[in-house]
Design a protein around this motif. Structure first.
Motif, PDB file in Angstrom:
ATOM      1  N   THR A 203       0.847  -1.195   0.000  1.00 32.31           N
ATOM      2  CA  THR A 203       0.000   0.000   0.000  1.00 32.31           C
ATOM      3  C   THR A 203       0.877   1.238   0.000  1.00 32.31           C
ATOM      4  OG1 THR A 203      -1.900   1.064   1.072  1.00 32.31           O
ATOM      5  CG2 THR A 203      -0.191   0.176   2.521  1.00 32.31           C
ATOM      6  N   MET A 204       0.264   2.393  -0.016  1.00 28.17           N
ATOM      7  CA  MET A 204       1.008   3.639  -0.168  1.00 28.17           C
ATOM      8  C   MET A 204       0.314   4.744   0.629  1.00 28.17           C
ATOM      9  SD  MET A 204       3.609   5.095  -1.721  1.00 28.17           S
ATOM     10  CE  MET A 204       3.976   3.747  -2.844  1.00 28.17           C
ATOM     11  N   HIS A 205       1.058   5.386   1.526  1.00 31.89           N
ATOM     12  CA  HIS A 205       0.523   6.499   2.322  1.00 31.89           C
ATOM     13  C   HIS A 205       1.308   7.752   1.952  1.00 31.89           C
ATOM     14  CE1 HIS A 205      -0.209   2.776   4.619  1.00 31.89           C
ATOM     15  NE2 HIS A 205      -1.347   3.358   4.992  1.00 31.89           N
ATOM     16  N   LEU A 206       0.674   8.653   1.247  1.00 29.74           N
ATOM     17  CA  LEU A 206       1.358   9.834   0.723  1.00 29.74           C
ATOM     18  C   LEU A 206       1.230  11.022   1.674  1.00 29.74           C
ATOM     19  CD1 LEU A 206       0.129   9.525  -2.981  1.00 29.74           C
ATOM     20  CD2 LEU A 206       2.315   8.741  -2.030  1.00 29.74           C
ATOM     21  N   CYS A 207       2.289  11.834   1.730  1.00 31.79           N
ATOM     22  CA  CYS A 207       2.290  12.996   2.632  1.00 31.79           C
ATOM     23  C   CYS A 207       2.182  14.309   1.862  1.00 31.79           C
ATOM     24  CB  CYS A 207       3.554  12.992   3.493  1.00 31.79           C
ATOM     25  SG  CYS A 207       5.092  13.282   2.589  1.00 31.79           S
TER      26      CYS A 207
ATOM     27  N   GLY B 111       5.761   8.276   5.993  1.00 32.90           N
ATOM     28  CA  GLY B 111       7.072   8.762   6.372  1.00 32.90           C
ATOM     29  C   GLY B 111       8.045   9.124   5.272  1.00 32.90           C
ATOM     30  N   HIS B 112       7.614   9.143   4.010  1.00 30.64           N
ATOM     31  CA  HIS B 112       8.555   9.452   2.930  1.00 30.64           C
ATOM     32  C   HIS B 112       9.184  10.834   3.106  1.00 30.64           C
ATOM     33  CE1 HIS B 112       5.908   6.639   0.239  1.00 30.64           C
ATOM     34  NE2 HIS B 112       6.585   5.978   1.166  1.00 30.64           N
ATOM     35  N   GLY B 113       8.370  11.802   3.527  1.00 36.38           N
ATOM     36  CA  GLY B 113       8.868  13.164   3.690  1.00 36.38           C
ATOM     37  C   GLY B 113       9.905  13.269   4.780  1.00 36.38           C
TER      38      GLY B 113
END
Length: 329
Positions: free
Chosen positions: A46-50, A76-78
């Motif tokens: 899945t993917m959680h975008l910030c 948490g990518h950012g």
């Protein structure tokens, strides 16, 4: 009103301000790129975008040194990029490749980069808070001098781990900053329906520590408040709870149709509260950057992401023989 850049030109310099803009643009374009790759079936899970929350990550991490640590979240990518990670290796990790930071085994929700002080993202809500306390205790006991910033969302503030961690950090005077990214919604419920207090930072008073509220769309305000909290922690004055009011433009994850919030609300945040757009306008207005420099920054971001995507797509898959390697029991 947004914080003026004018005072910061002499305090931290134009180059630092330009780097903040670069990092925020890099985070947004990275998220847009991985969303496209996910839709193409090249990223699994899945993917959680910030997208929309870039100022919180950049502003907070700008107050840290390379030796300081962070713990992150499923979104948490950012945080990872703002802490200075190698973006091509990060992209490879999301694609599950051997060249990724965690050799393709961490993926989006569990990426870590210990060399840069990123102790890891966490798929468990509030899972990073006890880890942050442990790292801060290590710093205290070993007199290592580093501080820890623990990122978490508004939904985490109703978990037992949140209260236990704040209590522990307060009584032991740990060098940790609890940084709540209040993006208004815990998965599919408005925070106003989940808690009875107006500001989550009010909970700091229960543990005898400072609580601060910041505009999470203002990268300089986030930087200023976090820098003061970092200084307190480094001087042995203990933890701080920071609540940054922000907003995620996308759904909780890629499978979220966002039926629980109004499209008018989303458009208001996107059109009127875009932290990248407002910061770019501030920099231009205060003559911290030129139009040409902004164009060059955008080109650098584009080139890096093209290189990162090519590197990740051409990287080898982990071998079946490495399946049980690096697994802790």
């Amino acid at each position: 009103m947004k914080t003026s850049c004018a005072n910061y030109i002499s305090e931290i310099g134009r180059d630092r301000l330009k780097d903040m803009l670069y990092q925020m643009l890099l985070i947004r374009r990275f998220e847009e790129t991985v969303e496209r790759l996910f839709m193409q079936g090249k990223i699994h899970g899945t993917m959680h975008l910030c997208i929309g929350q870039e100022p919180t990550a950049v502003g907070a991490c700008a107050a840290l040194t390379n030796e300081d640590k962070i713990t992150s979240t499923h979104r948490g990518h950012g945080h990872c990029i703002a802490k200075g990670t190698d973006v091509p290796r990060m992209m490879a990790e999301l694609l599950g490749k051997k060249t990724g930071h965690c050799k393709g085994k961490g993926g989006s929700m569990h990426i870590a980069d210990l060399e840069k002080g990123n102790l890891g993202a966490n798929g468990i809500v509030a899972g990073g808070l006890p880890i942050a306390c442990g790292a801060a205790l290590t710093s205290l006991k070993k007199q290592a001098g580093f501080v820890v910033v623990c990122f978490f969302g508004d939904g985490a503030t109703n978990e037992g781990s949140f209260h236990e961690s704040l209590n522990l950090a307060s009584i032991w005077n740990l060098p940790v900053i609890f940084f709540c990214e209040n993006n208004q919604y815990g998965m599919s419920g408005n925070i106003k329906e989940m808690t009875k207090i107006e500001h989550l930072s009010e909970r700091a008073s229960s543990y005898g520590i400072p609580g601060e509220i910041v505009d999470g769309t203002d990268v300089l305000q986030v930087y200023e408040v976090t820098a003061k909290a970092v200084e307190r922690a480094r001087n042995g004055e203990g933890p701080t709870l920071i609540e940054a009011k922000t907003y995620r433009w996308k759904g909780h994850s890629r499978s979220d149709a966002r039926k629980y919030r109004a499209r008018e609300e989303e458009q208001d945040w996107m059109n009127n509260k875009d932290g990248i757009k407002s910061f770019r306008e501030q920099l231009l207005r205060d003559r911290a950057v030129t139009e040409q420099e902004v164009i060059e920054i955008e080109e650098r971001v584009k080139q890096l992401l093209e290189e990162a995507t090519e590197f990740a797509e051409n990287s080898p898959e982990p071998s079946i023989e490495s399946l049980e390697a690096d697994v802790y029991a």
